[in-house]
Design an enzyme around this catalytic site. Structure first.
Site, PDB file in Angstrom:
ATOM      1  N   SER A  95       0.828  -1.205   0.000  1.00  0.00           N
ATOM      2  CA  SER A  95       0.000   0.000   0.000  1.00  0.00           C
ATOM      3  C   SER A  95       0.859   1.249   0.000  1.00  0.00           C
ATOM      4  O   SER A  95       0.569   2.213  -0.711  1.00  0.00           O
ATOM      5  CB  SER A  95      -0.897   0.043   1.237  1.00  0.00           C
ATOM      6  OG  SER A  95      -1.903  -0.933   1.154  1.00  0.00           O
ATOM      7  N   THR A 168      -4.840   6.402   3.240  1.00  0.00           N
ATOM      8  CA  THR A 168      -3.559   5.773   3.579  1.00  0.00           C
ATOM      9  C   THR A 168      -2.492   6.855   3.688  1.00  0.00           C
ATOM     10  O   THR A 168      -2.395   7.715   2.803  1.00  0.00           O
ATOM     11  CB  THR A 168      -3.170   4.751   2.492  1.00  0.00           C
ATOM     12  OG1 THR A 168      -4.221   3.800   2.392  1.00  0.00           O
ATOM     13  CG2 THR A 168      -1.867   4.042   2.826  1.00  0.00           C
ATOM     14  N   ASN A 244      -6.558   3.351 -11.569  1.00  0.00           N
ATOM     15  CA  ASN A 244      -6.203   2.264 -12.491  1.00  0.00           C
ATOM     16  C   ASN A 244      -4.766   1.814 -12.324  1.00  0.00           C
ATOM     17  O   ASN A 244      -4.469   0.625 -12.410  1.00  0.00           O
ATOM     18  CB  ASN A 244      -6.376   2.727 -13.934  1.00  0.00           C
ATOM     19  CG  ASN A 244      -7.710   2.303 -14.458  1.00  0.00           C
ATOM     20  OD1 ASN A 244      -8.188   1.225 -14.118  1.00  0.00           O
ATOM     21  ND2 ASN A 244      -8.314   3.140 -15.265  1.00  0.00           N
ATOM     22  N   LEU A 342      -3.995 -24.435   8.863  1.00  0.00           N
ATOM     23  CA  LEU A 342      -3.050 -24.267   9.973  1.00  0.00           C
ATOM     24  C   LEU A 342      -3.706 -24.565  11.321  1.00  0.00           C
ATOM     25  O   LEU A 342      -3.045 -24.496  12.367  1.00  0.00           O
ATOM     26  CB  LEU A 342      -2.484 -22.847   9.975  1.00  0.00           C
ATOM     27  CG  LEU A 342      -1.599 -22.471   8.786  1.00  0.00           C
ATOM     28  CD1 LEU A 342      -1.362 -20.968   8.760  1.00  0.00           C
ATOM     29  CD2 LEU A 342      -0.272 -23.194   8.842  1.00  0.00           C
ATOM     30  N   GLU A 367      -9.835   0.780  -3.438  1.00  0.00           N
ATOM     31  CA  GLU A 367      -9.555   0.877  -4.878  1.00  0.00           C
ATOM     32  C   GLU A 367     -10.680   0.268  -5.704  1.00  0.00           C
ATOM     33  O   GLU A 367     -10.446  -0.365  -6.724  1.00  0.00           O
ATOM     34  CB  GLU A 367      -8.244   0.148  -5.205  1.00  0.00           C
ATOM     35  CG  GLU A 367      -7.053   0.708  -4.500  1.00  0.00           C
ATOM     36  CD  GLU A 367      -6.537   1.967  -5.162  1.00  0.00           C
ATOM     37  OE1 GLU A 367      -6.878   2.215  -6.320  1.00  0.00           O
ATOM     38  OE2 GLU A 367      -5.809   2.706  -4.497  1.00  0.00           O
TER      39      GLU A 367
HETATM   40  C1  LIG Z   1      -7.284   0.616   4.922  1.00  0.00           C
HETATM   41  C2  LIG Z   1      -7.915   1.472   3.871  1.00  0.00           C
HETATM   42  C3  LIG Z   1      -7.132   2.365   3.167  1.00  0.00           C
HETATM   43  C4  LIG Z   1      -7.705   3.212   2.213  1.00  0.00           C
HETATM   44  N1  LIG Z   1      -6.915   4.134   1.560  1.00  0.00           N
HETATM   45  C5  LIG Z   1      -7.506   5.075   0.762  1.00  0.00           C
HETATM   46  C6  LIG Z   1      -6.741   6.147   0.212  1.00  0.00           C
HETATM   47  O1  LIG Z   1      -5.510   6.215   0.379  1.00  0.00           O
HETATM   48  N2  LIG Z   1      -7.372   7.115  -0.492  1.00  0.00           N
HETATM   49  C7  LIG Z   1      -8.726   7.091  -0.696  1.00  0.00           C
HETATM   50  O2  LIG Z   1      -9.235   8.005  -1.323  1.00  0.00           O
HETATM   51  N3  LIG Z   1      -9.481   6.067  -0.204  1.00  0.00           N
HETATM   52  C8  LIG Z   1      -8.910   5.075   0.528  1.00  0.00           C
HETATM   53  N4  LIG Z   1      -9.675   4.054   1.066  1.00  0.00           N
HETATM   54  C9  LIG Z   1     -11.119   4.099   0.877  1.00  0.00           C
HETATM   55  C10 LIG Z   1     -11.680   3.006  -0.032  1.00  0.00           C
HETATM   56  O3  LIG Z   1     -11.332   3.252  -1.345  1.00  0.00           O
HETATM   57  C11 LIG Z   1     -13.185   2.943   0.211  1.00  0.00           C
HETATM   58  O4  LIG Z   1     -13.375   2.358   1.478  1.00  0.00           O
HETATM   59  C12 LIG Z   1     -13.917   2.167  -0.857  1.00  0.00           C
HETATM   60  O5  LIG Z   1     -13.927   2.864  -2.053  1.00  0.00           O
HETATM   61  C13 LIG Z   1     -15.357   1.839  -0.440  1.00  0.00           C
HETATM   62  O6  LIG Z   1     -16.006   2.959  -0.005  1.00  0.00           O
HETATM   63  P1  LIG Z   1     -16.850   2.936   1.369  1.00  0.00           P
HETATM   64  O7  LIG Z   1     -15.935   2.415   2.433  1.00  0.00           O
HETATM   65  O8  LIG Z   1     -17.397   4.267   1.559  1.00  0.00           O
HETATM   66  O9  LIG Z   1     -17.956   1.871   1.156  1.00  0.00           O
HETATM   67  P2  LIG Z   1     -19.351   2.052   0.386  1.00  0.00           P
HETATM   68  O10 LIG Z   1     -19.135   2.724  -0.907  1.00  0.00           O
HETATM   69  O11 LIG Z   1     -20.336   2.649   1.310  1.00  0.00           O
HETATM   70  O12 LIG Z   1     -19.710   0.548   0.138  1.00  0.00           O
HETATM   71  C14 LIG Z   1     -20.324  -0.302   1.119  1.00  0.00           C
HETATM   72  C15 LIG Z   1     -20.870  -1.537   0.413  1.00  0.00           C
HETATM   73  O13 LIG Z   1     -21.856  -1.147  -0.529  1.00  0.00           O
HETATM   74  C16 LIG Z   1     -21.542  -1.647  -1.795  1.00  0.00           C
HETATM   75  N5  LIG Z   1     -21.987  -0.743  -2.844  1.00  0.00           N
HETATM   76  C17 LIG Z   1     -21.867   0.615  -2.916  1.00  0.00           C
HETATM   77  N6  LIG Z   1     -22.411   1.065  -4.057  1.00  0.00           N
HETATM   78  C18 LIG Z   1     -22.869  -0.016  -4.737  1.00  0.00           C
HETATM   79  C19 LIG Z   1     -23.512  -0.204  -5.989  1.00  0.00           C
HETATM   80  N7  LIG Z   1     -23.794   0.798  -6.806  1.00  0.00           N
HETATM   81  N8  LIG Z   1     -23.827  -1.444  -6.348  1.00  0.00           N
HETATM   82  C20 LIG Z   1     -23.537  -2.510  -5.547  1.00  0.00           C
HETATM   83  N9  LIG Z   1     -22.935  -2.398  -4.361  1.00  0.00           N
HETATM   84  C21 LIG Z   1     -22.601  -1.154  -3.962  1.00  0.00           C
HETATM   85  C22 LIG Z   1     -20.027  -1.792  -1.786  1.00  0.00           C
HETATM   86  O14 LIG Z   1     -19.588  -2.679  -2.788  1.00  0.00           O
HETATM   87  C23 LIG Z   1     -19.812  -2.295  -0.375  1.00  0.00           C
HETATM   88  O15 LIG Z   1     -20.082  -3.659  -0.338  1.00  0.00           O
HETATM   89  C24 LIG Z   1      -9.094   3.142   1.961  1.00  0.00           C
HETATM   90  C25 LIG Z   1      -9.860   2.205   2.645  1.00  0.00           C
HETATM   91  C26 LIG Z   1      -9.298   1.375   3.585  1.00  0.00           C
HETATM   92  C27 LIG Z   1     -10.166   0.423   4.326  1.00  0.00           C
END
Ligand SMILES: Cc1cc2nc3c(=O)[nH]c(=O)nc-3n(C[C@H](O)[C@H](O)[C@H](O)COP(=O)(O)OP(=O)(O)OC[C@H]3O[C@@H](n4cnc5c(N)ncnc54)[C@H](O)[C@@H]3O)c2cc1C
Lengths: 388, 254
Positions: A95, A168, A244, A342, A367
């Protein structure tokens, strides 16, 4: 646990160039020496090994597939192999390299002015500056186009307001590439640490990606100079292009985590005896091991071809989505199977499986979640958008 | 200062290996190759000396075309030039190897000027004859210290340290000289990604030495029993006894 050997059931190594193998050798050796001895402890304490950043930079891991500005300029297969070896160590390490290279250096390289490139890229490559990428917001994850962070043109500067979360490196970054709407259109801005109105805080209580900095960014009437806007980054397309790049690295990276889990489980199953024989002699165990190896091999082939397409400039973002989706799925499956094989040991940090398994829960989600990549490919093959 | 370091392409024996059907060699078909560990340290030492004192470093190997891979590895770490004394891949004994290297050193020196230091590993990881460095020194009529674990160059002289039962032996040598180094003298660096990319553009000179008649002929190798090994279940209870006896006879203990 013996040293990582790598998994190559289909003789893919024969298709690699001398440099690609040499690059993998460097990263593999470095991970063995510097990461493996400390990583379980880092994970347990919830600490990213910041002390390794200068070494990662010295070895050329940051922005490795970019050309010039102090970057190594390796091809995309070599870059993928590097990511694979880093994630074989820990997803947090990969990451770090993904964010610094694909999400901070790449946008400056692709959308930045020459002055911005000169100012930031060499220092980011040398690890003197650490970067972060602020796209996700508390109310907008899968749908970043709905972002609420705004930029206002105030004559000789811009004023940024909004909150970014799940970022991150947020709490340690010297520079943030922040995405905000200027007159309703998404633009990219470079925000330096210490700018008044700009602050960050770590997110506590993670059970995944514990050896990685994750935090929030706060922009409160944050004034940034006009020259800090990325001139060529206009519209949501720009951050998606960055994603991407990072997704490409993830598609390779997670195969590394899967390989680590498989190799460890295979060795364990040959040594652990139950009912008077190694557990590897039971059919149910063999089936799991074979499934793991099969999925790893398929994922490796996918990566290799994806790398060729990327090097030829022919890769489509939907192909990257397919690989990100598939490889995260199989890596998580492999890690879970390894954890199972395991037995009780599988829930401790003395073995790698549970650490990779919980990390991969993040990689499955960030991502672009598994759902989102499904819908990207679904849209591509049917012509029908299903996400809104 | 100008430093030449000589390395050998050897099979990476960390992995398991098999012998060729005639039992004379290691079957290298499925093996990775590497630079002998002592020589990796010699490469590191050459890079550090040139980083400290300026000048130029070169790496030389005698071996098949494939040994260019090991030259590239040294070039990727920071050595400036490569020299390949290309062979058909057959075995060269230490006398022949040393003769070819000494001849190449003379040729390289008449073109580009003398080497202040010629470095070797103390012994190669595969054959382990401990001879080549010393023989080259003799052929070139240069002073030589073997088994060195500390090296400095100051005021036109080399200072070489050898470990001796808990203490140190310290030698001073005039330049030019020959030194064979041992693991532990330094911790070799990994080639960086940038280094690997620039190594592609560095020059590798190819020379074709005449192979003299071999004085030393390797007749055969015997593989040591595998460490750790695997276990084979011969059967259970009394039923296993005949098979167990058979095995014990097979390995010659009864
Ligand atoms: C450890 C970690 C590091 C990260 N680092 C970065 C970073 O450096 N920069 C950054 O910008 N972001 C970062 N992220 C954010 C990450 O990209 C988002 O968590 C991710 O895009 C999902 O967004 P959300 O958590 O708001 O979930 P949501 O978008 O709320 O999604 C929740 C659930 O709903 C589903 N869902 C949402 N919309 C739809 C749809 N239209 N159809 C079907 N299912 C749907 C999703 O698939 C998921 O199962 C990080 C996340 C984590 C956990």
């Amino acid at each position: 646990m013996s040293e990582f050997q790598g998994v190559d059931y289909y003789g893919l190594d024969e298709l690699l160039t001398e440099e690609q193998k040499q690059i993998r050798k460097t990263v593999r050796a470095w991970v063995n020496e510097r990461v493996m001895p400390i990583i379980a402890d880092c994970f347990e304490r919830g600490r990213f090994p910041d002390e390794l950043v200068p070494e990662m930079a010295e070895l050329g891991f940051f922005g490795a597939n970019l050309k010039g500005y102090g970057c190594a300029g390796v091809d995309n297969i070599a870059y993928g192999l590097m990511m694979q070896e880093l994630e074989r160590g820990d997803s947090g390490l990969r990451s770090m390299a993904s964010v610094q290279g694909s999400l901070v250096m790449y946008p400056i390289y692709t959308f930045g002015s020459e002055e911005q490139k000169q100012k930031y890229l060499p220092a980011l490559a040398r690890g003197e500056l650490v970067g972060c990428f602020g796209l996700t917001e508390p109310e907008h994850g899968s749908d970043p186009g709905g972002m609420e962070t705004t930029a206002v043109d105030a004559g000789d500067h811009y004023v940024l307001n909004g909150t970014k979360t799940w970022i991150t490196n947020a709490d340690v970054a010297d520079v943030a590439v922040v995405w905000a709407k200027l007159d309703g259109v998404v633009h990219g801005f470079i925000v330096e640490k210490g700018t008044p109105g700009f602050s960050a805080a770590p997110i506590e209580g993670k059970f995944s990606m514990r050896a990685s900095h994750t935090g929030e960014l706060y922009l409160n009437d944050c004034k940034i100079p006009k020259e800090n806007r990325l001139p060529e980054a206009v519209g949501l397309r720009a951050p998606l292009m960055c994603l991407n790049q990072a997704r490409y690295g993830i598609a390779w990276g997670v195969v590394g985590a899967a390989m680590a889990c498989y190799e460890e489980a295979l060795q364990y199953c040959r040594e652990r005896r139950q009912f008077g024989k190694p557990i590897a002699s039971f059919q149910l165990v063999q089936e799991k091991l074979v499934d793991m190896l099969t999925e790893i091999t398929k994922a490796q082939l996918l990566c290799f071809r994806l790398g060729q397409l990327k090097d030829q400039g022919k890769v489509r973002h939907t192909q990257i989505s397919l690989a990100k989706r598939n490889n995260c799925r199989i890596a998580l499956e492999v890690a879970r199977k390894a954890r199972d094989l395991l037995g009780g040991n599988g829930i401790t940090l003395d073995y790698q499986a549970i650490r990779h398994m919980t990390n991969l829960e993040t990689v499955y989600t960030y991502e672009g979640t598994d759902h989102i990549h499904t819908l990207i490919v679904g849209h591509d093959i049917t012509g029908i958008e299903a996400y809104r | 200062m100008r430093v030449l370091v000589c390395v050998k392409r050897v099979p990476d024996t960390g992995a398991r290996f098999e012998l060729t059907p005639d039992g004379r060699d290691i079957d290298t078909r499925n093996l990775e190759f590497t630079i002998s560990p002592h020589e990796e340290c010699a490469v590191e030492e050459a890079i550090r000396l040139v980083e400290q004192h300026g000048g130029e470093s070169a790496v030389l190997t005698l071996g098949p075309e494939a040994a260019a891979e090991q030259l590239r590895e040294a070039l990727a770490k920071g050595i400036d030039k490569g020299v390949l004394l290309e062979t058909d891949g057959s075995e060269w004994d230490p006398a022949a190897t040393a003769q070819a290297i000494a001849q190449a050193v003379r040729e390289l020196e008449s073109a580009d000027g003398p080497f202040d230091l010629v470095l070797f590993g103390n012994e190669s990881a595969d054959a382990g004859y401990y001879q080549v460095g010393v023989r080259v020194a003799d052929a070139l009529d240069r002073p030589c210290v073997a088994g060195v674990k500390g090296l400095k160059v100051e005021n036109g002289k080399a200072q070489a340290r050898r470990e001796a039962s808990g203490g140190w032996e310290i030698y001073e040598l005039p330049l030019p000289c020959v030194v064979t180094v041992k693991e532990g003298i330094n911790v070799p660096r990994h080639p960086s990604l940038r280094g690997i990319m620039t190594a592609k553009k560095k020059e590798i000179r190819r020379l074709t030495p005449e192979k003299p008649a071999m004085q030393l002929v390797k007749k055969g190798l015997r593989k040591p029993p595998e460490r750790g090994g695997e276990c084979e279940i011969l059967g259970e209870g009394v039923a296993a006894v005949p098979k167990a006896v058979e095995k014990l006879k097979e390995i010659g203990v009864i």
